[in-house]
Design an enzyme around this catalytic site. Sequence first.
Site, mmCIF file in Angstrom:
data_model
loop_
_atom_site.group_PDB
_atom_site.id
_atom_site.type_symbol
_atom_site.label_atom_id
_atom_site.label_comp_id
_atom_site.label_asym_id
_atom_site.label_seq_id
_atom_site.Cartn_x
_atom_site.Cartn_y
_atom_site.Cartn_z
ATOM 1 N N ARG A 30 0.824 -1.327 0.060
ATOM 2 C CA ARG A 30 0.103 0.134 -0.078
ATOM 3 C C ARG A 30 0.736 1.276 0.005
ATOM 4 N NH1 ARG A 30 -2.785 3.879 3.161
ATOM 5 N NH2 ARG A 30 -5.197 3.904 2.592
ATOM 6 N N ASP A 79 8.582 5.893 -14.915
ATOM 7 C CA ASP A 79 9.287 5.430 -13.710
ATOM 8 C C ASP A 79 9.866 4.267 -13.407
ATOM 9 O OD1 ASP A 79 9.128 6.053 -10.817
ATOM 10 O OD2 ASP A 79 7.498 5.031 -10.304
#
Length: 682
Positions: A50, A164
């Site tokens: 998360r 990324d």
Amino acid sequence: MALRAPTGQANGGICGGPPITPTDALIGRYREPVEGTPFGRYQLIELLGRGGMGEVWRAHDTTIDRVVALKMLLPHYAKDPDFDKRFRREARAAARLDEPHVVPIHDVGEIDGRLYVTMRLIDGVDLDTLLRTAPLEPERAVHIIEQIASALHSAHRAGLVHRDVKPSNILLADNDFAYLIDFGIARAANDTALTSEGSTIGTWAYMAPERFQTGDIEPSSDIYALACVLYQCLTGEPPFPGTTLEQVAVGHMVAPPPRASETSNTVPRGLDRVIETGLAKKTTDRYPTAIEMAAAARQAITEPPSQPHAVPARLTPVSHSSPSWPAPALTYPTPPPTPPPYVGMPPTAPPPWSPPPSMPPPVPSRSSRKPLILTGALVGVALLIAGGVFAVVGLTRRDDSATTTPITTAAGGGDFTGTYRADYGPGTDLDGKPVPNAPATTSSWDVRSECGARGCVATAASASGNSLLSNMTFDQLGGTWVAVGIASAECGGDAPSEVWVVVTLQPQPDGTLSGETVRSSTDSLCAANRTVKFTRTGDPDLNKVPDPAVLPPRVVSPADGLRGSYRQTTTFTNGNVIPGQVLAANTYCLRTGDRCMSLFHAGGGAVTLMYADDKWTRNEKGATTCGAGGTAQVTITAEYPMPRQLDDPIALLTGRGSQTVAAGGACTGGGDFENKFERTGD
């Protein structure tokens, strides 16, 4: 985000954030694996990670009866039409890639107001976790880079840019079979609202210089990031490490590429040349494609050590749908001929002699210092290349507290939240003299403030206008909002200069905020000043502004005591004494307190001292006008240790330095000198 099954180690990290464990406080109700929780046709089995973008779950696809990795984004992303459209478009485009090193994407869509994408669950480990144990041998590193280069090449040919590329987005299965994950879904290209300093550093460690300049991303940006990953594979750390964002960002924009062979004697020097090309500051100086960089890396570890490494042809990078913008060009007016100051900054009147070889020559004049001006469509508030470096820095002021200090709330309150129009006045030099080619300009900022026990902090994100800045962070100090940032700009030297930018805003009774911006390069080549006024025009989009509550407190620096009026005197070892005029001194420090700029100025001249590691340094290089006419290239270096008796304010600062005059100029001389700054008042 590591889309993998647990292998007895910590759970995977999430893109833009550090790895977490099932007991992380951020997980909330998902502290333990949850079996059977429904999400559309999927059953959530186990939380794998998360972070700032959302969650990754091991999930069961009940329609097809298979276990997948399900990335579920936070709800607010589905409310952004532009993000929603790009997320779906690029996820589907990545799903069409017929490339074995791209993690297959099964499905993309929205369920219960949350965007999601499902992918193959990989049983393995991410490269970031592997590199925490030790660097890789060159053969193994190149083997991994070759596979990721193949994935990037396939994506670039299809018009996709990853955005990324970093070790945590590279998964390794059996026999080091490598996968690249998260094509274009880590965050929107213009999304700089990151939630923590750590997550920001984790992403910026692989960010190409042009992303700090224009924000645009192209295939060469991925190639730059891949070169960063190669360097980290060989050494165990990114090429431009740092504990603060400004350290990392300035490294990418200004510092030369490091050499991996100097860290490990097992790394062939040929790989240094590969990394140097991949980390070129200009996009056109890098490898044209990712596979060409990988091929050069393979050649570097297979060719004999004595064989010269072939330099790749400079071809045009692969184009894509996003427009490419050149870095801003900086031009400066030609200053009128004025007598330059010496090391000691003498009065404006020229000395009544022509400097003989034994006498110290004049030094680069800060009165002829080039004002920092952008040309063409890029004339605007920034006057520099700054990216988002402002997100983590601010001005420090000396006070009576220890290492960290609270910030005093202004009498009128600390609220500084809204969308603001920023009106900038025409550019001037540091003493307020107007300069050409610097018209007034306007931009818009979304600002978000937070007040607490430590005072008030505000973060600002550029919303519109010609500004090249992405983010700023303001601290409220004695009723004034202040931010300090570091950028890179072409100031006329051999390489881009590091430029410090200070913004000060004073709340006004009518609700506006007014002040000024000061910009000065550390090498004394350029500087500029503008007035600025912020006027509130509406409510901000808080999803696009970093949360100021997560920022660490300011750290007070002892260098902040160097302020007030000082008389500078310079004594050369040959006995020549140059009495200087009285200078006004201001010191600006980063929020971390470890670096500061002390700026002395008067009568159009200035001296810049940079503070770090308990000392100030002076490094200047440029052309100067000689007393008998003509010019010469002069270099000045000096060092000023922190006084043993640390007064507040500092009463006396002394140091030693050297002045060198290049051969072939109109004057000669130079030599070693002692320099002192004696405080004369406020």
